[in-house]
Design an enzyme around this catalytic site. Structure first.
Site, PDB file in Angstrom:
ATOM      1  N   MET A   1       2.194   1.687  -3.487  1.00 45.82           N
ATOM      2  CA  MET A   1       1.176   2.130  -4.441  1.00 45.82           C
ATOM      3  C   MET A   1       0.798   3.594  -4.228  1.00 45.82           C
ATOM      4  O   MET A   1       0.572   4.335  -5.180  1.00 45.82           O
ATOM      5  CB  MET A   1      -0.075   1.257  -4.293  1.00 45.82           C
ATOM      6  CG  MET A   1       0.064  -0.150  -4.855  1.00 45.82           C
ATOM      7  SD  MET A   1       0.192  -0.175  -6.659  1.00 45.82           S
ATOM      8  CE  MET A   1      -1.376   0.561  -7.109  1.00 45.82           C
ATOM      9  N   GLU A   2       0.705   4.004  -2.973  1.00 40.61           N
ATOM     10  CA  GLU A   2       0.158   5.321  -2.674  1.00 40.61           C
ATOM     11  C   GLU A   2       1.166   6.461  -2.820  1.00 40.61           C
ATOM     12  O   GLU A   2       0.785   7.575  -3.178  1.00 40.61           O
ATOM     13  CB  GLU A   2      -0.425   5.338  -1.253  1.00 40.61           C
ATOM     14  CG  GLU A   2      -1.621   4.419  -1.050  1.00 40.61           C
ATOM     15  CD  GLU A   2      -2.857   4.880  -1.804  1.00 40.61           C
ATOM     16  OE1 GLU A   2      -2.819   5.945  -2.450  1.00 40.61           O
ATOM     17  OE2 GLU A   2      -3.868   4.166  -1.766  1.00 40.61           O
ATOM     18  N   SER A   3       2.427   6.207  -2.516  1.00 38.28           N
ATOM     19  CA  SER A   3       3.396   7.312  -2.575  1.00 38.28           C
ATOM     20  C   SER A   3       4.762   6.882  -3.091  1.00 38.28           C
ATOM     21  O   SER A   3       5.744   7.582  -2.864  1.00 38.28           O
ATOM     22  CB  SER A   3       3.560   7.935  -1.178  1.00 38.28           C
ATOM     23  OG  SER A   3       4.154   7.009  -0.274  1.00 38.28           O
TER      24      SER A   3
ATOM     25  N   ILE B   1       0.838  -1.200   0.000  1.00 40.72           N
ATOM     26  CA  ILE B   1       0.000   0.000   0.000  1.00 40.72           C
ATOM     27  C   ILE B   1       0.872   1.248   0.000  1.00 40.72           C
ATOM     28  O   ILE B   1       0.610   2.208  -0.746  1.00 40.72           O
ATOM     29  CB  ILE B   1      -0.951  -0.019   1.212  1.00 40.72           C
ATOM     30  CG1 ILE B   1      -2.016  -1.104   1.031  1.00 40.72           C
ATOM     31  CG2 ILE B   1      -1.608   1.351   1.416  1.00 40.72           C
ATOM     32  CD1 ILE B   1      -2.958  -1.251   2.195  1.00 40.72           C
TER      33      ILE B   1
ATOM     34  N   TYR C   1      -7.194  -1.417  -8.158  1.00 37.60           N
ATOM     35  CA  TYR C   1      -6.301  -1.034  -7.065  1.00 37.60           C
ATOM     36  C   TYR C   1      -6.110  -2.193  -6.092  1.00 37.60           C
ATOM     37  O   TYR C   1      -4.979  -2.513  -5.685  1.00 37.60           O
ATOM     38  CB  TYR C   1      -6.851   0.186  -6.336  1.00 37.60           C
ATOM     39  CG  TYR C   1      -6.048   0.567  -5.109  1.00 37.60           C
ATOM     40  CD1 TYR C   1      -4.946   1.409  -5.217  1.00 37.60           C
ATOM     41  CD2 TYR C   1      -6.360   0.064  -3.852  1.00 37.60           C
ATOM     42  CE1 TYR C   1      -4.189   1.736  -4.112  1.00 37.60           C
ATOM     43  CE2 TYR C   1      -5.606   0.388  -2.736  1.00 37.60           C
ATOM     44  CZ  TYR C   1      -4.520   1.227  -2.865  1.00 37.60           C
ATOM     45  OH  TYR C   1      -3.772   1.540  -1.753  1.00 37.60           O
TER      46      TYR C   1
END
Length: 427
Positions: A155-157, A152, A341
């Protein structure tokens, strides 16, 4: 006299502003009062652009003032309101990005190709090794695998390397004013003001994505209030700068969203010949042993791992890979309600643990419907008596049910996957 435009009118004003201001080559000033271009840049054909600039500026300022009043009534102090809203600005780019989210506008295989690059997988494995002393205690405390937390984060940053550069207050005010999701944006903006008032972060550092998601694992403000954790004990919940807070907050979110310790998220499976694709439905849930009785097999022929409340997922219809997914996959969906996602996170974590990539080829020749085409499909389904809900150009459970019913009427595999062929048949 200032007045409030309805949502539909505000959207027209915003759209007109974007196109006309782009032609005029002018930029919005970073404040509520948006200034027209300097006299030296004004062409003879620009009076309409100036008129819309002023009209838009006044409408946005009025929306902000009205929100300020409601926020004050909800307990936000004047000092907080001044810090947050005195220099709030409308950001046209936010509206553009809102209409082009990649997890909803790209085929799942393209999204996964980008998410699972060799570099991202290798970097994630390196991060797991480097951060095990920090991440493993968090994983043990909350029952969330370290690989999932790092996936996560990746994926997010991109492992904390880019948390976004849009001020959260400005992004949410823009979305609220635009009007398509006004009530949601107003609620998130109020939550953001509460975060400022609590002292967890200051306005300048409260940055993130165009959608108002913040920090290294992109929490919406409401989720921050509910799940963020001060893991390093400094008295602030800081998902921008404290990796301990980032990991603990993400783990707390998943644990609170129904993650079941000891169960896999799911796995790729083979469906038997003659499988009833109408059963590939998130509403059809049962034990993995019951799926075994129906002929569903693992890719290597081994017994299916134990899963409760599991369902068959066909992310690209009957021609693509099939997955058996359980409660932990749905917990990831609560983090971001996009099948693409959730698959990206789950499969990335699987690769970190030296697990297999997807083995069944994706149907890369299929053309994903555009938003306008999906809107046409929904409208046509409704007109033919196959209820797909209110047409909005977005794929959801109601549209999937309508597609299934239409496919059944044609004797086609009822996988609920919208294709260009189906649209052409309807038209």
């Amino acid at each position: 006299m200032l007045f409030r435009f309805p949502a539909s009118t505000r959207f027209w004003v915003v759209s007109a502003l974007l196109s006309i201001v782009a032609l005029a080559g002018c930029a919005l000033a970073p404040s509520v009062q948006i200034q027209p271009p300097a006299p030296s840049t004004i062409r003879a054909d620009m009076p309409r652009a100036n008129s819309i600039d002023v009209e838009h500026s006044q409408a946005f300022a009025h929306w902000v003032d009205e929100f300020r009043t409601s926020a004050r009534a909800a307990g936000i102090l004047d000092a907080t309101l001044q810090i947050a809203l005195d220099d709030v600005r409308f950001i046209p780019r936010v509206i553009e990005l809102d209409q082009a989210q990649p997890e909803f506008t790209r085929p799942v295989w393209v999204y996964l190709d980008n998410a699972h690059s060799i570099q991202r997988i290798a970097r994630g494995q390196d991060k797991l090794l480097q951060l095990r002393p920090l991440v493993e205690p968090v994983a043990a405390r909350y029952g969330i695998p370290a690989e999932v937390l790092v996936a996560i984060w990746g994926m997010e940053s991109n492992y904390g390397s880019f948390v976004g550069d849009i001020p959260t207050i400005d992004a949410l005010a823009t979305l609220g004013f635009e009007g398509r999701r006004e009530q949601w944006a107003r609620s998130e903006l109020l939550a953001a003001l509460k975060i400022l008032q609590n002292g967890d972060i200051d306005r300048a550092q409260m940055i993130g994505s165009w959608a108002g998601a913040m920090g290294q694992t992109q929490f919406l403000p409401s989720n921050f209030l509910a799940y963020a954790v001060d893991a390093d004990g400094d008295g602030r919940r800081d998902i921008w700068n404290s990796l301990a807070d980032v990991m603990a907050s993400t783990a707390n979110f998943l644990a609170s969203s129904g993650w079941r310790d000891g169960q896999p998220w799911g796995f790729e499976v083979r469906l038997p010949a003659g499988f009833d694709y109408a059963r590939a439905n998130p509403e059809v849930r049962q034990l993995s042993a019951q799926w075994t009785d129906e002929g569903v097999q693992s890719m290597d022929g081994a017994p299916l791992p134990a899963l409760t409340d599991s369902s068959i997922l066909l992310a690209a219809g009957a021609r693509g890979p099939a997955f058996l997914v359980g409660p932990n996959f749905r917990a990831i969906l609560r983090y971001n309600n996009s099948t693409s996602y959730a698959l990206a996170v789950a499969l990335l974590a699987q690769r970190f643990a030296e697990g297999p990539a997807v083995q069944t080829p994706w149907p890369r020749d299929l053309q994903l419907l555009s938003r306008s085409q999906l809107l046409a499909l929904q409208t046509a389904l409704n007109e033919r008596g196959f209820d797909s809900g209110t047409p909005d150009g977005m794929m959801g459970p109601a549209t999937q049910r309508g597609v299934r019913r239409y496919q059944l009427s044609l004797g086609l595999p009822a996988d609920g996957y919208p294709t260009l062929d189906l649209l052409q048949r309807l038209q």
